[in-house]
Design an enzyme around this catalytic site. Structure first.
Site, mmCIF file in Angstrom:
data_model
loop_
_atom_site.group_PDB
_atom_site.id
_atom_site.type_symbol
_atom_site.label_atom_id
_atom_site.label_comp_id
_atom_site.label_asym_id
_atom_site.label_seq_id
_atom_site.Cartn_x
_atom_site.Cartn_y
_atom_site.Cartn_z
ATOM 1 N N GLY A 44 -4.182 4.032 3.669
ATOM 2 C CA GLY A 44 -5.373 3.324 4.146
ATOM 3 C C GLY A 44 -5.067 2.351 5.267
ATOM 4 C CB CYS A 45 -2.394 -0.150 5.680
ATOM 5 S SG CYS A 45 -2.824 -1.111 4.203
ATOM 6 C CB THR A 46 -1.421 4.523 8.248
ATOM 7 O OG1 THR A 46 -0.196 4.016 7.693
ATOM 8 C CG2 THR A 46 -1.119 5.369 9.472
ATOM 9 C CB ALA A 49 -2.928 0.153 11.861
#
Length: 145
Positions: A44-46, A49
Site C-alpha cells: 500500500g505504501c508503494t 508513493a
C-alpha cells in the site's frame, strides 16, 4: 483521531531521504501535502508513493510540496526512493515525534493520514480514508486542480 481542519499544523524539524534538515517552516507561503504512511516498501505504501511520484510534475508546476513521513530512517528511505525512483522527499521520524504531534500514531507506526497545509501553516484538509492507488489525483481534486 487526526488533527482537524483549521488547526495550526504542528512545527517540526527532521531529516529527509538524503540527510538534509527539513522544517515545515521551510515551506511558508506554499501548500504542503504532508502524508503519513506505515512503512517503506510495503504494497500500500508503494502504491501511494508511486501515485505521488507519477503526479509530481503537476504538483511542482502548481508550487505544491509533497512530503512523505514514516517512522523509517534515512537508510530505509534511500532504498525505497532508489527502488521506485521517488522524486520527492521522505522524512525520517524515527523518534515518532512528528507522528505524535499530528496524532497519527498507530502503535509503533504511522497511520495512513494525509494533511493539506496552506501557505500560512493551517490544515485545510485531512484525509484519513486514503485510497493508495489514487491518492495524488484525489489530493489535486480536493485542491480544485
Amino acid at each position: 483521531m487526526p488533527l482537524t481542519v483549521g488547526t495550526d499544523a504542528p512545527a517540526f524539524t527532521t531529516t529527509d531521504t538524503n540527510g538534509n534538515t527539513v522544517s515545515l517552516s521551510d515551506f511558508k507561503g506554499k501548500t504542503v501535502v504532508l502524508y503519513f504512511y506505515p512503512k517503506d516498501d510495503t504494497p500500500g505504501c508503494t502504491k501511494q508513493a508511486c501515485s505521488f511520484r507519477d503526479a509530481q510534475s503537476e504538483y511542482t508546476s502548481k508550487g505544491i510540496v509533497v512530503l512523505g513521513v514514516s517512522a523509517d530512517g534515512e537508510a530505509d528511505h534511500q532504498a525505497f526512493t532508489q527502488k521506485y525512483n521517488l522524486n520527492f522527499p521522505l522524512l525520517a521520524d524515527t523518534n515518532k515525534s512528528i507522528i505524535a504531534a499530528y496524532d497519527v500514531d498507530g502503535g509503533g507506526y504511522a497511520k495512513r493520514v494525509t494533511y493539506i497545509i496552506d501557505g500560512d501553516g493551517k490544515i485545510i484538509d485531512v484525509d484519513a480514508s486514503v485510497n493508495t492507488s489514487t491518492q495524488a489525483s484525489d489530493v489535486l481534486a480536493k485542491l480544485g486542480l
